[in-house]
Write a protein that holds these residues in place. Structure first.
Motif, PDB file in Angstrom:
ATOM      1  N   MET A   1       1.002  -1.190  -0.073  1.00  0.00           N
ATOM      2  CA  MET A   1       0.075  -0.040  -0.202  1.00  0.00           C
ATOM      3  C   MET A   1       0.730   1.249  -0.047  1.00  0.00           C
ATOM      4  N   GLU A   2       1.954   1.128   0.834  1.00  0.00           N
ATOM      5  CA  GLU A   2       2.688   2.291   1.110  1.00  0.00           C
ATOM      6  C   GLU A   2       3.677   2.602  -0.389  1.00  0.00           C
ATOM      7  N   ASP A   3       3.945   1.506  -0.971  1.00  0.00           N
ATOM      8  CA  ASP A   3       4.570   1.547  -2.288  1.00  0.00           C
ATOM      9  C   ASP A   3       3.864   2.184  -3.335  1.00  0.00           C
ATOM     10  N   ASN A   4       2.662   1.995  -3.424  1.00  0.00           N
ATOM     11  CA  ASN A   4       1.569   2.452  -4.399  1.00  0.00           C
ATOM     12  C   ASN A   4       1.354   3.998  -4.074  1.00  0.00           C
ATOM     13  N   ARG A   5       1.266   4.469  -2.912  1.00  0.00           N
ATOM     14  CA  ARG A   5       1.137   5.861  -2.420  1.00  0.00           C
ATOM     15  C   ARG A   5       2.589   6.642  -2.905  1.00  0.00           C
ATOM     16  N   GLN A   6       3.775   6.007  -2.632  1.00  0.00           N
ATOM     17  CA  GLN A   6       5.009   6.560  -3.171  1.00  0.00           C
ATOM     18  C   GLN A   6       5.063   6.638  -4.722  1.00  0.00           C
ATOM     19  N   GLU A   7       4.535   5.555  -5.476  1.00  0.00           N
ATOM     20  CA  GLU A   7       4.598   5.731  -6.872  1.00  0.00           C
ATOM     21  C   GLU A   7       3.543   6.832  -7.246  1.00  0.00           C
ATOM     22  N   GLN A   8       2.574   7.168  -6.355  1.00  0.00           N
ATOM     23  CA  GLN A   8       1.555   8.048  -6.900  1.00  0.00           C
ATOM     24  C   GLN A   8       2.220   9.605  -6.722  1.00  0.00           C
ATOM     25  N   VAL A   9       2.990   9.631  -5.335  1.00  0.00           N
ATOM     26  CA  VAL A   9       3.853  10.929  -5.081  1.00  0.00           C
ATOM     27  C   VAL A   9       4.747  11.211  -6.091  1.00  0.00           C
ATOM     28  N   GLU A  10       5.309  10.186  -6.630  1.00  0.00           N
ATOM     29  CA  GLU A  10       6.460  10.294  -7.853  1.00  0.00           C
ATOM     30  C   GLU A  10       5.945  10.980  -9.070  1.00  0.00           C
ATOM     31  N   ALA A  11       4.745  10.157  -9.396  1.00  0.00           N
ATOM     32  CA  ALA A  11       3.980  10.701 -10.232  1.00  0.00           C
ATOM     33  C   ALA A  11       3.509  12.274 -10.461  1.00  0.00           C
TER      34      ALA A  11
END
Length: 120
Positions: A1-11
């Protein structure tokens, strides 16, 4: 879940820079469509449409982060302006396209502000 949020922040970080260029170029496109069509206006129009489509994809993939804590992006209002742009482009009428792109500028400015808030 945290990885997904980090990817979203990077986007969103990538979009922050990208959005600034889009917001800067939209008034130039409006001017070309409404006053002074140039030799490369169609190419410029396509690049703007591609940029808008890319930002839409990022927004769709990051909406939960963008609106985390409070509503920063009104998806219905956003979609309404984007649909108007799509309809105007489909019409191939420069005047309609100029008006639709003019009306979408505040939407992308507000999106840029929302992205900056999330990243701050």
């Amino acid at each position: 879940m945290e990885d997904n949020r980090q990817e979203q922040v990077e986007a969103l970080e990538v979009m922050a820079e990208f959005n600034g260029r889009l917001v800067k170029n939209l008034p130039i496109l409006v001017k070309e469509l409404s006053e002074n069509r140039l030799e490369d206006t169609d190419k410029f129009l396509k690049s703007i449409i591609d940029a808008i489509n890319w930002e839409i994809q990022v927004v769709n993939g990051t909406m939960d982060v963008l609106n985390d804590g409070r509503a920063r992006v009104d998806k219905e209002a956003f979609n309404e302006k984007i649909i108007a742009v799509g309809n105007a482009v489909a019409s191939k009428d420069d005047e309609q396209m100029a008006e639709a792109f003019e009306n979408v500028i505040p939407v992308f400015e507000q999106l840029g502000t929302a992205v900056q808030e999330v990243l701050a």
